[in-house]
Design a protein around this motif. Structure first.
Motif, PDB file in Angstrom:
ATOM      1  N   THR A 171      42.383  69.897  59.618  1.00 45.43           N
ATOM      2  CA  THR A 171      43.589  70.320  58.911  1.00 45.43           C
ATOM      3  C   THR A 171      43.253  70.696  57.467  1.00 45.43           C
ATOM      4  OG1 THR A 171      44.163  68.106  58.122  1.00 45.43           O
ATOM      5  CG2 THR A 171      44.955  68.746  60.320  1.00 45.43           C
ATOM      6  N   LYS A 172      44.156  71.445  56.836  1.00 46.41           N
ATOM      7  CA  LYS A 172      43.961  71.794  55.425  1.00 46.41           C
ATOM      8  C   LYS A 172      43.887  70.535  54.572  1.00 46.41           C
ATOM      9  CE  LYS A 172      46.154  76.369  55.374  1.00 46.41           C
ATOM     10  NZ  LYS A 172      47.247  77.183  54.788  1.00 46.41           N
ATOM     11  N   GLN A 173      44.719  69.564  54.900  1.00 43.21           N
ATOM     12  CA  GLN A 173      44.729  68.327  54.117  1.00 43.21           C
ATOM     13  C   GLN A 173      43.416  67.575  54.270  1.00 43.21           C
ATOM     14  OE1 GLN A 173      48.153  65.840  54.621  1.00 43.21           O
ATOM     15  NE2 GLN A 173      47.241  64.090  53.564  1.00 43.21           N
ATOM     16  N   ALA A 174      42.881  67.536  55.489  1.00 46.00           N
ATOM     17  CA  ALA A 174      41.611  66.837  55.720  1.00 46.00           C
ATOM     18  C   ALA A 174      40.481  67.518  54.952  1.00 46.00           C
ATOM     19  CB  ALA A 174      41.297  66.806  57.213  1.00 46.00           C
TER      20      ALA A 174
ATOM     21  N   THR B 158      41.006  80.302  62.522  1.00 46.74           N
ATOM     22  CA  THR B 158      42.264  79.754  62.037  1.00 46.74           C
ATOM     23  C   THR B 158      43.130  79.325  63.211  1.00 46.74           C
ATOM     24  OG1 THR B 158      42.226  81.208  60.092  1.00 46.74           O
ATOM     25  CG2 THR B 158      44.338  80.218  60.684  1.00 46.74           C
ATOM     26  N   VAL B 159      43.577  78.093  63.197  1.00 47.35           N
ATOM     27  CA  VAL B 159      44.510  77.593  64.204  1.00 47.35           C
ATOM     28  C   VAL B 159      45.866  77.537  63.503  1.00 47.35           C
ATOM     29  CG1 VAL B 159      45.084  75.726  65.792  1.00 47.35           C
ATOM     30  CG2 VAL B 159      42.683  76.218  65.255  1.00 47.35           C
ATOM     31  N   TYR B 160      46.672  78.555  63.730  1.00 49.23           N
ATOM     32  CA  TYR B 160      47.883  78.734  62.949  1.00 49.23           C
ATOM     33  C   TYR B 160      48.811  77.528  63.021  1.00 49.23           C
ATOM     34  CZ  TYR B 160      46.413  83.530  62.324  1.00 49.23           C
ATOM     35  OH  TYR B 160      45.702  84.636  61.977  1.00 49.23           O
ATOM     36  N   GLY B 161      49.223  77.096  61.838  1.00 49.65           N
ATOM     37  CA  GLY B 161      50.131  75.967  61.746  1.00 49.65           C
ATOM     38  C   GLY B 161      49.445  74.630  61.860  1.00 49.65           C
TER      39      GLY B 161
END
Length: 226
Positions: free
Chosen positions: A170-173, A214-217
């Motif tokens: 994830t972006k946060q990770a 990219t895995v959208y969302g």
């Protein structure tokens, strides 16, 4: 490399974090047993730097928690309690090494890196993903034997993807891995997209394929083209 330093001496903790930051690593700080436990359950770390004397608990008890829940995490005990019994007990509980205070930051860094290589990379000096090769000692990257000019964060990002290939990140990770505690100062995760965009561009310019999907969302994944 991502580290968690459990140390209640704020001046020492700050010096250690600044040193590792200059080396290109992420080092987070927990000053108490309870704060360390919160961070361990919330995030993932490569190496734990553990002081045995904590204001609200025993460092050896925290070591037991780590080995029961995260057996692959490396542990380096750093403590002024340098009695032989404490050292032996820590090693028996699963610690990888023991460094008594006071110590030189360069030695702390060398020992932490040695633990990281043994545990996370099985002593490997390089990582390879098809035509991409990372030299883990000098942080150089080549694509089809052509050297890439990467920033420190771009190298860390690529390393993170290769180690976690085929896993959704994830972006946060990603942000938390690259910036640690400083992530809280960011207004958004747009910088993650920009770093991935730059990394993808450099790899493809050297003749490499685009593995950063990219895995959208959800986030991103490094995998072979289908």
């Amino acid at each position: 490399m991502k580290l968690l330093l459990v140390e209640d001496q704020e001046e020492l903790a700050s010096s250690v974090r600044n040193y590792f930051s200059k080396e290109g690593d992420v080092c987070e700080i927990a000053t108490t047993f309870s704060k360390a436990t919160e961070k361990l359950y919330a995030f993932s770390y490569d190496v734990l730097l553990l002081d045995l004397m904590l204001p609200d608990g025993d460092g050896l008890s925290l070591l037991k928690v780590v080995k029961e829940n995260w057996p692959d995490m490396g542990v380096l005990i750093i403590s002024a309690k340098n009695a032989l019994n404490d050292k032996l007990h820590g090693l028996e509980l699963g610690a990888d090494d023991y460094l008594p205070k006071p110590f030189h930051l360069a030695e702390l860094n060398a020992r932490a890196n040695a633990i990281f290589r043994r545990r996370k990379q099985e002593g490997k000096r390089s990582l390879t993903f098809n035509e991409i090769e990372l030299n883990l000692e000098n942080h150089e990257v080549t694509v089809n034997n052509q050297s890439l000019d990467l920033t420190r964060k771009e190298y860390e990002l690529l390393h993170y993807f290769v180690v976690n290939q085929n896993r959704l990140l994830t972006k946060q990770a990603i942000a938390e891995h690259l910036w640690g505690d400083y992530m809280d100062t960011m207004d958004s995760f747009d910088f993650v997209y920009q770093h991935i965009k730059n990394l993808r561009k450099k790899i493809m310019a050297a003749g490499g394929r685009d593995y950063l999907k990219t895995v959208y969302g959800a986030g991103y994944k490094m995998k072979d083209e289908e």
